[in-house]
Write an enzyme that holds these catalytic residues in place. Structure first.
Site, mmCIF file in Angstrom:
data_model
loop_
_atom_site.group_PDB
_atom_site.id
_atom_site.type_symbol
_atom_site.label_atom_id
_atom_site.label_comp_id
_atom_site.label_asym_id
_atom_site.label_seq_id
_atom_site.Cartn_x
_atom_site.Cartn_y
_atom_site.Cartn_z
ATOM 1 N N VAL A 147 0.868 -1.175 0.000
ATOM 2 C CA VAL A 147 0.000 0.000 0.000
ATOM 3 C C VAL A 147 0.902 1.222 0.000
ATOM 4 O O VAL A 147 2.072 1.142 0.369
ATOM 5 C CB VAL A 147 -0.961 0.041 1.214
ATOM 6 C CG1 VAL A 147 -2.013 -1.060 1.108
ATOM 7 C CG2 VAL A 147 -0.217 -0.047 2.528
ATOM 8 N N SER A 148 0.357 2.349 -0.429
ATOM 9 C CA SER A 148 1.163 3.562 -0.573
ATOM 10 C C SER A 148 1.281 4.377 0.714
ATOM 11 O O SER A 148 2.274 5.064 0.910
ATOM 12 C CB SER A 148 0.572 4.449 -1.672
ATOM 13 O OG SER A 148 0.582 3.764 -2.891
ATOM 14 N N THR A 149 0.262 4.307 1.553
ATOM 15 C CA THR A 149 0.288 5.109 2.776
ATOM 16 C C THR A 149 -0.157 4.273 3.969
ATOM 17 O O THR A 149 -0.822 3.240 3.809
ATOM 18 C CB THR A 149 -0.663 6.324 2.680
ATOM 19 O OG1 THR A 149 -2.019 5.855 2.696
ATOM 20 C CG2 THR A 149 -0.416 7.146 1.426
#
Length: 100
Positions: free
Chosen positions: A8-10
């Site tokens: 996931v990015s964040t």
């Protein structure tokens, strides 16, 4: 060896959905996952600086990587193609749960 790769990015995003999707896919295919690699990092970050890069460098012919979709490997189509080309050259199998 079978590796499941989740990204996931964040930190506000959750890896749970990817994990459940991969578990279900593995059961359907009769796969036993040996290692789970979980990352919270932008797909724009160079793969060599990510857990993904380290895992790919250690994988051998006949090993398998499972992701939910190719976009988990990188944000750039060029980088995705490079990663997939490297896997093809090394004889690493890649499965995506969404594209099957």
């Amino acid at each position: 060896m079978i590796i499941a790769y989740l990204r996931v990015s964040t930190g506000k995003q959750n890896l749970g959905n990817q994990m459940e999707e991969i578990k279900k896919f593995a059961i359907e295919k009769g796969f036993v996952i040996d290692r789970w690699i979980k990352e919270t990092v932008s797909g724009k970050t160079d793969r060599k600086e990510r857990k993904l890069g380290r895992a790919l460098s250690r994988m051998k012919k006949g090993d398998t990587m499972i992701v939910t979709e190719v976009s988990r490997l990188s944000r750039s189509l060029t980088d995705i193609m490079t990663i997939m080309g490297m896997c093809l050259k090394k004889g690493i199998n890649i499965y995506t749960t969404k594209e099957r």
